[in-house]
Design a protein around this motif. Structure first.
Motif, mmCIF file in Angstrom:
data_model
loop_
_atom_site.group_PDB
_atom_site.id
_atom_site.type_symbol
_atom_site.label_atom_id
_atom_site.label_comp_id
_atom_site.label_asym_id
_atom_site.label_seq_id
_atom_site.Cartn_x
_atom_site.Cartn_y
_atom_site.Cartn_z
ATOM 1 N N GLU A 348 5.512 -5.136 -5.514
ATOM 2 C CA GLU A 348 4.743 -4.150 -4.771
ATOM 3 C C GLU A 348 5.130 -4.181 -3.285
ATOM 4 N N SER A 349 5.047 -3.028 -2.633
ATOM 5 C CA SER A 349 5.394 -2.922 -1.221
ATOM 6 C C SER A 349 4.387 -3.671 -0.357
ATOM 7 N N ARG A 350 4.880 -4.293 0.715
ATOM 8 C CA ARG A 350 4.013 -4.950 1.708
ATOM 9 C C ARG A 350 3.921 -4.102 2.976
ATOM 10 N N ASP A 351 4.248 -2.826 2.872
ATOM 11 C CA ASP A 351 4.209 -1.955 4.043
ATOM 12 C C ASP A 351 2.787 -1.469 4.281
ATOM 13 N N MET A 352 2.533 -1.035 5.509
ATOM 14 C CA MET A 352 1.210 -0.560 5.884
ATOM 15 C C MET A 352 0.927 0.827 5.310
ATOM 16 N N PHE A 353 -0.365 1.112 5.143
ATOM 17 C CA PHE A 353 -0.838 2.439 4.741
ATOM 18 C C PHE A 353 -1.858 2.883 5.770
ATOM 19 N N ILE A 354 -1.665 4.069 6.367
ATOM 20 C CA ILE A 354 -2.573 4.592 7.387
ATOM 21 C C ILE A 354 -2.874 6.044 7.046
ATOM 22 N N ASP A 355 -4.179 6.384 7.007
ATOM 23 C CA ASP A 355 -4.557 7.736 6.627
ATOM 24 C C ASP A 355 -5.859 8.110 7.325
ATOM 25 N N LEU A 356 -5.887 9.296 7.961
ATOM 26 C CA LEU A 356 -7.090 9.813 8.602
ATOM 27 C C LEU A 356 -7.604 10.994 7.799
ATOM 28 N N ASP A 357 -8.851 10.899 7.366
ATOM 29 C CA ASP A 357 -9.431 11.970 6.553
ATOM 30 C C ASP A 357 -10.906 12.111 6.902
#
Length: 512
Positions: A348-357
């Motif tokens: 699995e990816s260890r990258d960040m997830f950023i989301d504005l909703d």
């Protein structure tokens, strides 16, 4: 204690009268990093954590500020690049708290020699410096007494960095508070308050006295780690997280005497495993397993994980004959990994997830190393709401000048920031500065009780001081000293007695 409760209540009342721009839910390194950058940029910030700071993940990592060499192997060069660059910056800004550590890769085949060489060359290119070098088989045996010698061809040395992850979180939180942020642990976010389909405020419970507080806000930052889906669900947003447990075993350094980190493949599944020196002990980790326990219970190592890690150690040090009886403590943490549907958790990816909703800013999936990078990327999502965030850049850590130019003084400056000089002065009056058999300062305990939001004994013993995992039986040998310090800090006899029993039960259940 009553005075302290009143102080908490006053913070909430102030927030009602003067609403924050941001409410940040989550007091791990991600939430702390966002609070620091936002407060330094001039925003009014309230950070709330449902348990203690760093409780679920950020006090339970493998203590590495590193690029993640294995992410190159799994096809995530972007994660490695950002991590290496941030590692370099943090070592310059926080010397003593984030320390370079030699890592050694044993070579048992020509194929591995080639693969390691290529990977380390890329690693050095990302860092902008040449660090790695090869060593002979004899040098490997000298550095790691009892290392498996069959087919040993030599090794490679490179470097990453190591820290006390919880001390890093506390430094970030202190910076945020000094910049004006309000910081509160044991204050879960009960629910976001929605208006017109978007977030307009929050309801927060104070676990200390049971009161609830409704506080307006412009944006709610969801930095709750493995629990981010709970908040997202209230807005009908899709599930993200695949919680993965990572566990560790701790040994006395005399039992596994290492001064460098050893990185090697597990003999069964070829996963990367580390054997690391840390604060006077040696630990091995980590596992990578799906975790399905309730979010409000501490993750605990399983018997299968214990056997897996012992098998790894004994494969590399067959003459040591390490058994479960050699384990002085364990710890486990849960990684908030964004699921891609990979069958193997380690893929699995260890990258960040950023989301504005609709006023909910979700920030998750990253690493300890890149907390500041994630904070900047997250806050730039808000520059249309808060103009002061336009063109935001990371704020370097500023460390005070110290009277002494010693390793300890450099550590204090990086670890305690604005309060470091006062700690240094108090240490001058301390004839025996460390708890017996440890590298932990007695003054750190007094300081934590005075200024670091300690509510329960495990906040102090496990997270602020680490004594509970560095010493056998949860640090039973030092509890007499700790009791005296707690009573001087204002704890009642009854409260301390309740906390000590609670703490001993917790050690037996979760850390032994």
């Amino acid at each position: 204690m009553n005075e302290w409760k009143e102080q908490r209540r006053a913070v909430f009342e102030k927030m009602k009268q003067h609403p924050p721009d941001l409410v940040i839910a989550g007091g791990g390194v991600t939430g702390a990093g966002i609070a620091r950058e936002a407060a330094l940029a001039g925003l009014k910030v309230l950070l709330v954590e449902s348990m203690d700071f760093g409780w679920g993940s950020s006090s339970c990592s493998s203590k590495l500020v590193h690029g993640g060499l294995r992410y190159l192997q799994s096809g995530q060069p972007g994660v490695t690049y950002r991590s290496v660059r941030e590692r370099e910056a943090l070592m310059k800004e926080l010397p003593g708290l984030i320390r370079p550590l030699d890592f050694v890769l044993p070579v048992y085949s020509t194929k591995n020699r080639v693969l390691f060489k290529v990977g380390l060359m890329v690693y050095d290119i990302f860092a902008g410096k040449s660090y790695h070098h090869s060593v002979s088989a004899q040098a490997m045996k000298d550095a790691f007494v009892g290392l498996k010698s069959a087919n040993l061809l030599g090794g490679y040395v490179y470097y990453d960095a190591q820290t006390d992850d919880m001390r890093l979180v506390m430094r970030i939180l202190h910076d945020a508070e000094n910049a004006g942020a309000a910081i509160m642990n044991y204050a879960p976010l009960v629910e976001p308050l929605l208006e017109g389909g978007g977030v307009k405020g929050v309801k927060i419970q104070d676990r200390i006295d049971g009161t609830e507080h409704v506080i307006p806000c412009s944006v709610l930052v969801n930095a709750t780690g493995a629990n981010v889906d709970q908040l997202r669900k209230t807005l009908g947003l899709p599930k993200l997280i695949r919680p993965l447990r990572g566990s560790h075993l701790v040994f006395k350094n005399e039992r596994l005497p290492v001064t460098k980190a050893l990185a090697f493949s597990h003999p069964v599944d070829r996963r990367n495993v580390f054997l690391l020196p840390w604060l006077g002990v040696t630990f091995v980790g980590t596992t990578d397993l799906d975790h399905d326990a309730p979010a409000d219970t501490l993750p605990v190592i399983s018997d299968a994980e214990r056997r897996y890690l012992l098998e790894a150690v004994n494969a590399m040090f067959p003459e040591a004959k390490i058994t479960g009886a050699d384990v002085i403590s364990t710890w486990s943490g849960v990684r908030p990994v964004v699921s891609s549907g990979a069958k193997d958790p380690s893929k699995e990816s260890r990258d960040m997830f950023i989301d504005l909703d609709r006023g909910l800013l979700t920030v998750t999936g990253g690493k300890l190393t890149t907390f500041r990078n994630e904070a900047i990327h997250a806050l730039t999502k808000l520059d249309g709401i808060f103009p002061t965030l336009k063109g935001l850049r990371p704020r370097p850590f500023a460390n005070p000048a110290m009277k002494q130019n010693t390793e300890l003084s450099r550590y204090l400056s990086a670890a305690y920031g604005a309060d470091a000089a006062g700690l240094e002065s108090r240490l001058e009056q301390e004839p025996s500065p460390f708890f017996a058999g440890t590298q932990i300062l007695r003054e750190a305990a007094r300081y934590a009780l005075e200024k670091e939001w300690v509510v329960h004994l495990d906040d102090l013993m496990i997270r602020r001081l680490r004594l509970g995992i560095l010493l056998p039986e949860g640090g039973k040998a030092v509890l007499g000293e700790i009791r005296t310090m707690c009573l001087k800090a204002g704890w009642s006899e009854d409260y301390y007695a309740q906390e000590e029993q609670r703490y001993k039960d917790l050690i037996a259940k979760s850390y032994s």
